[in-house]
Design a protein around this motif. Structure first.
Motif: not given
Length: 327
Positions: A249-256
């Motif tokens: 998962d490289d979608t934005i909600p999986n990142g900070i």
């Protein structure tokens, strides 16, 4: 100066290229050189050290699609490795690493290339020539006219093509639900060979690392640290909440976005963020009181992106709370 330019004109016109009876001579080396020239022109390569980056790989694929009209396979590892037969190209291996080659003395895979090679160095004088617009154009046109006469007119559209590819992948990361993005990757896994899929994931990982800091205004979401530099040095990391190796998962909600020290603390479970976006410090942490202490952030709410759809996923944060956070 003319003597030096003529030297590299000769070297560029006499590249050692592989030959196949059915396909003819391989276009890989000239494509790699054109890709490097493009990145030097855009100041994404700023020294004679050529690193294996998502930007270079993406440019290689882009230039290939525009210029190659034979059914060769666009294998990036081949020219990066075999360019060592050219006098201006020098491979530098990572400390303690050994190149693993096939029986035919070729590179084994893109993964092996990344694991073994620290960077390649081109002659410093060549880099100086490629950094100057006038001499760069001369050497660039030598390659285009020597190896790609049939497609030379395509060369002018390369930049717009690569921008379109970047925008397409960024749009998937920014706007697609997690399940849709994961399905895209499954489709790619089914349609690509191992090396091609490894390259695709490498490119997407690179874009993730650029996109996450951008939507957080290049600030650490916990500390607020923001550093800008004319040297194009990125001081804020993109951090997967659930590692990509587990989530795909490289979608934005999986990142900070985190500063490097807080990124390390987050990955090691010394710090977490709950589903209300509040920072929690592990009770296992003991530290002295300094401006660098983790405890100063305990109970603070993180900085959030402008769009609610880009907020960290509560599902991903819950996973980190349960699976990584040290209690």
């Amino acid at each position: 100066m003319n003597e030096v330019i003529n030297k590299y004109i000769h070297l560029f016109e006499t590249l050692n290229r592989g030959y196949n009876k059915r396909l003819g001579k391989a276009p890989h080396k000239p494509i790699l050189l054109l890709s490097i020239i493009q990145l030097i022109q855009r100041k994404e390569i700023v020294s004679n050290r050529i690193f294996i980056t998502p930007e270079l790989l993406l440019e290689f694929k882009n230039v290939w699609n525009a210029m190659v009209d034979t059914p060769h396979t666009p294998n990036f590892a081949l020219p990066f490795f075999h360019m060592r037969s050219e006098s201006f190209w020098h491979l530098v291996t990572k400390t303690g690493m050994e190149l693993i080659v096939t029986k035919s003395k070729s590179i084994k895979s893109f993964k092996n290339l990344k694991e073994s090679i620290a960077f390649a160095e081109i002659d410093k004088r060549l880099f100086e020539l490629l950094s100057d617009s006038a001499t760069r154009t001369i050497l660039e046109q030598v390659i285009v006219q020597k190896y790609f006469k049939n497609t030379a007119s395509n060369y002018s559209i390369i930049l717009s093509n690569v921008n379109n590819v970047v925008l397409k992948i960024e749009s998937q990361m920014l706007n697609e639900p997690k399940a849709d993005y994961q399905n895209h990757l499954k489709e790619l896994r089914a349609s690509l060979d191992d090396d091609e899929y490894e390259e695709e994931i490498f490119i997407r990982g690179g874009l993730f690392k650029k996109t996450i800091p951008k939507i957080y205004n290049h600030s650490c979401c916990i500390s607020g640290m923001r550093i800008e530099s004319s040297q194009n040095a990125q001081m804020i990391d993109a951090c997967h909440i659930i590692p990509f190796s587990i989530s795909n998962d490289d979608t934005i909600p999986n990142g900070i976005s985190l500063s490097p020290n807080l990124h390390r603390a987050f990955d090691r479970g010394l710090i977490t963020i709950n589903q209300d976006y509040i920072v929690r410090i592990s009770p296992t942490v003991t530290e002295n009181e300094t401006v660098f202490s983790l405890s100063q952030f305990n109970g603070n709410q993180i900085i959030l992106p402008k769009k609610a759809s880009w907020y960290p996923s509560p599902e991903s944060l819950q996973w980190h709370n349960k699976e990584v956070f040290a209690l």
